[in-house]
Design a protein around this motif. Structure first.
Motif, PDB file in Angstrom:
ATOM      1  N   PHE A  16       0.835  -1.201   0.000  1.00  0.00           N
ATOM      2  CA  PHE A  16       0.000   0.000   0.000  1.00  0.00           C
ATOM      3  C   PHE A  16       0.869   1.251   0.000  1.00  0.00           C
ATOM      4  O   PHE A  16       1.672   1.457   0.918  1.00  0.00           O
ATOM      5  N   GLU A  17       0.675   2.086  -1.003  1.00  0.00           N
ATOM      6  CA  GLU A  17       1.515   3.264  -1.198  1.00  0.00           C
ATOM      7  C   GLU A  17       1.504   4.202   0.009  1.00  0.00           C
ATOM      8  O   GLU A  17       2.553   4.709   0.412  1.00  0.00           O
ATOM      9  N   ASP A  18       0.327   4.443   0.595  1.00  0.00           N
ATOM     10  CA  ASP A  18       0.254   5.350   1.742  1.00  0.00           C
ATOM     11  C   ASP A  18       1.079   4.833   2.923  1.00  0.00           C
ATOM     12  O   ASP A  18       1.764   5.601   3.593  1.00  0.00           O
ATOM     13  N   ASN A  19       1.015   3.538   3.166  1.00  0.00           N
ATOM     14  CA  ASN A  19       1.796   2.941   4.256  1.00  0.00           C
ATOM     15  C   ASN A  19       3.293   3.045   3.976  1.00  0.00           C
ATOM     16  O   ASN A  19       4.081   3.347   4.872  1.00  0.00           O
ATOM     17  N   ARG A  20       3.680   2.767   2.733  1.00  0.00           N
ATOM     18  CA  ARG A  20       5.098   2.887   2.353  1.00  0.00           C
ATOM     19  C   ARG A  20       5.587   4.316   2.545  1.00  0.00           C
ATOM     20  O   ARG A  20       6.669   4.548   3.081  1.00  0.00           O
ATOM     21  N   PHE A  21       4.789   5.262   2.087  1.00  0.00           N
ATOM     22  CA  PHE A  21       5.172   6.666   2.188  1.00  0.00           C
ATOM     23  C   PHE A  21       5.380   7.062   3.652  1.00  0.00           C
ATOM     24  O   PHE A  21       6.380   7.691   4.007  1.00  0.00           O
ATOM     25  N   MET A  22       4.439   6.678   4.509  1.00  0.00           N
ATOM     26  CA  MET A  22       4.534   7.036   5.924  1.00  0.00           C
ATOM     27  C   MET A  22       5.755   6.384   6.572  1.00  0.00           C
ATOM     28  O   MET A  22       6.504   7.044   7.307  1.00  0.00           O
ATOM     29  N   MET A  23       5.976   5.107   6.302  1.00  0.00           N
ATOM     30  CA  MET A  23       7.137   4.417   6.867  1.00  0.00           C
ATOM     31  C   MET A  23       8.428   5.074   6.389  1.00  0.00           C
ATOM     32  O   MET A  23       9.347   5.306   7.179  1.00  0.00           O
ATOM     33  N   ARG A  24       8.508   5.377   5.100  1.00  0.00           N
ATOM     34  CA  ARG A  24       9.710   6.006   4.549  1.00  0.00           C
ATOM     35  C   ARG A  24       9.983   7.337   5.253  1.00  0.00           C
ATOM     36  O   ARG A  24      11.101   7.592   5.690  1.00  0.00           O
ATOM     37  N   ARG A  25       8.971   8.168   5.343  1.00  0.00           N
ATOM     38  CA  ARG A  25       9.144   9.501   5.949  1.00  0.00           C
ATOM     39  C   ARG A  25       9.608   9.380   7.402  1.00  0.00           C
ATOM     40  O   ARG A  25      10.536  10.068   7.814  1.00  0.00           O
ATOM     41  N   LEU A  26       8.952   8.523   8.161  1.00  0.00           N
ATOM     42  CA  LEU A  26       9.310   8.386   9.569  1.00  0.00           C
ATOM     43  C   LEU A  26      10.718   7.808   9.739  1.00  0.00           C
ATOM     44  O   LEU A  26      11.489   8.272  10.582  1.00  0.00           O
ATOM     45  N   LEU A  27      11.066   6.822   8.931  1.00  0.00           N
ATOM     46  CA  LEU A  27      12.398   6.227   9.017  1.00  0.00           C
ATOM     47  C   LEU A  27      13.477   7.212   8.593  1.00  0.00           C
ATOM     48  O   LEU A  27      14.529   7.308   9.227  1.00  0.00           O
ATOM     49  N   GLU A  28      13.219   7.959   7.534  1.00  0.00           N
ATOM     50  CA  GLU A  28      14.201   8.954   7.083  1.00  0.00           C
ATOM     51  C   GLU A  28      14.378  10.053   8.131  1.00  0.00           C
ATOM     52  O   GLU A  28      15.493  10.537   8.339  1.00  0.00           O
TER      53      GLU A  28
END
Length: 134
Positions: A16-28
């Motif tokens: 799911f794109e929204d989940n990926r985006f959120m995980m990426r942002r938080l991890l970065e």
């Protein structure tokens, strides 16, 4: 840059794109480098090519599910040491046991408590790594 100074690379496997985006942002925001995969086959290919320091593996994936992708990653001696954290909305004992049997070191239920996830990542990525064999 020595190993202690370099940023850890995390492979986020999520369809799911929204989940990926959120995980990426938080991890970065926490200082990690992030690569992404949208299905199990892509996860295996990226793990082989990129050699991430840790994999966050959604278990419900298209093409090849996260359990099978984890089993295949574990079959590769060059990847066997990489911590894999199962991430799933299915939070039952049976599902957790299946994830551990496939080779996941830890299990995180969705919705993800990011503060707890960050502590888990720090522990798994520590040089002395509190990492039991899967």
């Amino acid at each position: 840059m020595n190993n202690a100074e370099r940023q850890h690379l995390i492979l986020v496997v999520e369809d799911f794109e929204d989940n990926r985006f959120m995980m990426r942002r938080l991890l970065e925001m926490c200082g990690y480098r992030v690569i992404e995969a949208t299905n199990g086959r892509e996860a295996i290919e990226k793990a082989e090519r990129e050699r991430p320091d840790l994999i966050l593996m959604d278990l419900s994936l298209p093409v090849i599910d996260g359990l099978e992708a984890t089993r295949r990653i574990r079959q590769n001696p060059a990847l066997r040491h990489i911590p894999i954290v199962a991430v799933s909305a299915h939070d039952t004992r049976d599902f957790q046991a299946e994830a551990h049997a496939a080779g996941c070191h830890q299990y995180v239920a969705k919705p993800v408590d990011f503060d707890r996830l960050e502590l888990l990542l720090k522990r798994l990525l520590a040089p002395d790594g509190d990492l039991p064999e899967a």
